[in-house]
Write a protein that holds these residues in place. Sequence first.
Motif, mmCIF file in Angstrom:
data_model
loop_
_atom_site.group_PDB
_atom_site.id
_atom_site.type_symbol
_atom_site.label_atom_id
_atom_site.label_comp_id
_atom_site.label_asym_id
_atom_site.label_seq_id
_atom_site.Cartn_x
_atom_site.Cartn_y
_atom_site.Cartn_z
ATOM 1 N N GLN A 1 -1.008 16.149 3.994
ATOM 2 C CA GLN A 1 -1.275 15.211 3.187
ATOM 3 C C GLN A 1 -0.930 15.977 1.787
ATOM 4 O O GLN A 1 -0.927 15.179 0.641
ATOM 5 N N ALA A 2 -0.272 17.210 1.806
ATOM 6 C CA ALA A 2 -0.200 17.949 0.523
ATOM 7 C C ALA A 2 1.080 18.606 0.279
ATOM 8 O O ALA A 2 1.382 19.592 -0.484
ATOM 9 N N ALA A 3 2.256 18.223 1.019
ATOM 10 C CA ALA A 3 3.473 18.518 0.603
ATOM 11 C C ALA A 3 3.683 18.294 -1.020
ATOM 12 O O ALA A 3 3.522 17.530 -1.485
ATOM 13 N N GLY A 4 4.212 19.582 -1.383
ATOM 14 C CA GLY A 4 4.487 19.572 -2.880
ATOM 15 C C GLY A 4 3.368 20.071 -3.787
ATOM 16 O O GLY A 4 3.477 20.442 -4.717
ATOM 17 N N VAL B 1 -1.485 16.144 -5.675
ATOM 18 C CA VAL B 1 -0.381 15.433 -5.763
ATOM 19 C C VAL B 1 -0.394 13.804 -5.117
ATOM 20 O O VAL B 1 0.612 13.168 -5.005
ATOM 21 N N TYR B 2 -1.727 13.455 -5.000
ATOM 22 C CA TYR B 2 -1.926 12.153 -4.553
ATOM 23 C C TYR B 2 -1.139 11.368 -3.676
ATOM 24 O O TYR B 2 -0.446 10.421 -3.772
ATOM 25 N N HIS B 3 -1.358 12.074 -2.515
ATOM 26 C CA HIS B 3 -0.651 11.331 -1.125
ATOM 27 C C HIS B 3 -1.323 9.918 -1.202
ATOM 28 O O HIS B 3 -1.067 8.999 -0.973
ATOM 29 N N PHE C 1 2.401 21.061 8.388
ATOM 30 C CA PHE C 1 2.857 19.966 7.643
ATOM 31 C C PHE C 1 3.232 18.446 8.499
ATOM 32 O O PHE C 1 3.874 18.702 9.672
ATOM 33 N N SER C 2 3.155 17.465 8.145
ATOM 34 C CA SER C 2 3.331 16.265 8.629
ATOM 35 C C SER C 2 4.587 15.475 7.909
ATOM 36 O O SER C 2 4.316 15.660 6.614
ATOM 37 N N PHE C 3 5.567 15.124 8.410
ATOM 38 C CA PHE C 3 6.514 14.246 7.759
ATOM 39 C C PHE C 3 6.554 12.801 8.220
ATOM 40 O O PHE C 3 7.433 12.315 8.170
ATOM 41 N N TYR C 4 5.516 12.178 8.551
ATOM 42 C CA TYR C 4 5.336 10.885 9.156
ATOM 43 C C TYR C 4 5.560 10.222 7.661
ATOM 44 O O TYR C 4 5.614 10.443 6.669
ATOM 45 N N PRO C 5 6.404 9.041 7.977
ATOM 46 C CA PRO C 5 7.154 8.446 6.841
ATOM 47 C C PRO C 5 6.407 7.829 5.385
ATOM 48 O O PRO C 5 7.129 8.128 4.686
ATOM 49 N N ASP C 6 5.194 7.673 5.676
ATOM 50 C CA ASP C 6 4.570 7.575 4.191
ATOM 51 C C ASP C 6 4.094 8.776 3.804
ATOM 52 O O ASP C 6 3.463 8.768 2.654
ATOM 53 N N LYS C 7 4.260 10.086 4.286
ATOM 54 C CA LYS C 7 3.973 11.176 3.354
ATOM 55 C C LYS C 7 4.622 11.312 2.417
ATOM 56 O O LYS C 7 5.588 10.973 2.173
ATOM 57 N N PHE D 1 0.770 -1.136 0.068
ATOM 58 C CA PHE D 1 -0.079 -0.013 -0.062
ATOM 59 C C PHE D 1 0.904 1.234 0.188
ATOM 60 O O PHE D 1 0.785 2.081 -0.865
ATOM 61 N N SER D 2 1.950 1.428 0.859
ATOM 62 C CA SER D 2 2.592 2.358 1.181
ATOM 63 C C SER D 2 4.237 1.864 1.286
ATOM 64 O O SER D 2 4.154 0.862 2.233
#
Length: 398
Positions: free
Chosen positions: A183-186, A304-306, A203-209, A28-29
């Motif tokens: 969920q929208a970096a970029g 950007v399809y997180h 912003f969140s920098f959780y690993p799957d972002k 999934f990720s």
Amino acid sequence: MKRLHNEDYGPHSRLGAAGRGLTMGILFSAPQYEFDIIREEWLKSVQQIAKNGVFVGGPAVSGFESSFASYTGSAGAVGVGSGTDALFLALKALGIGPGDEVITVSNTFIATVNAINHTGARPVLVDCDRSSYLIDLEQVKACVTSRTKAIIPVHLYGQMTDLRELAPWAEAQGIAVIEDCAQAAGARLFGKAAGSWGIMGCFSFYPDKNLGALGDGGAIISSSPEILTKLRKLRNHGGEARYQHEMPGFNSRLDPIQAAALQIKLRYLEEWSQRRREIAGWYDKYLQDTDSVILPKDSNASHVYHLYVIRIDNGRRDELKKHLQKKGILTAVQYPVPIHLTPAYSSLAYAEGAFPNSEKFAGEILSLPMHIALSEEETAAVASEIKSFLNVNKKMLV
């Protein structure tokens, strides 16, 4: 920066082989794919951090903050411990607390509302839009009272809420707009980055972002020097200098080892965003005109399809999810229960049926695999299994 090519992606690629190991199926990720890209450069950065002995703060953090501020077109960025901390500290920087109200959407991850709740303010919820799943801006305006101090629009799944009209309207009302950009970096809307439309972007920098660390991390961007100064104090026990505590503060600092990873990944973010759009295009192609499947809409060309989130409107979402899992295809539901129906926020006293769109979608949405190492072959396989399941069940119902 190491440039990637098509052969670097997919199940048989160097990234696929490294990330998948002996595991079969479609993940999934898969943040391990991204780590494989930055591994060597990041390890060198960690060695330098260790050599300098600066394990909290220091040039790794300030360097990333400067780069991220420049990337988002903001005056500054303040690294913090998580995306949740980013939202909480943004609210605290504005002095929001008991007696105040903050408006956000029921169709979001609970962290958005937790941040409001923990300031002592009351979360005021509204429904989401039927086509984009984003916050309903007309409902936001209808909920404003004399107690409203802030609005938190959520840029959900990687698509931005269009704030062209709301941001100046809110400013005229004396209401702060704090963007939840977890969920929208970029993402960019009309050339303007997510997080740069309101007074602050979180912003969140959780690993799957889309821009993920190797653990927890977050950041707040702003173009207000006063707010940036206050945030730097709040994250560090109330003062920027050691033992100088100018206000009650918190301990929420971005780790330099995480900042080093983010600094490297930031250089790939545009390329990776384009890759996610390409994968979304494959899903669109292979799933178009599939009965009972509603595809996501990039309503304003900001996506950007997180996450790539479809809807199954025949009541068989959960059965389909189990079917895909049996075939080795991992999916997720974001989110299975709207905020107002969770036990945690029953005290808000919103009845079932209060937000019909959020409630309906919670039973229909399904997030398909989405990460930069997915190949067209894999997206076609996912689509094929979805069609197979739906066609079999359609025949059974006839």
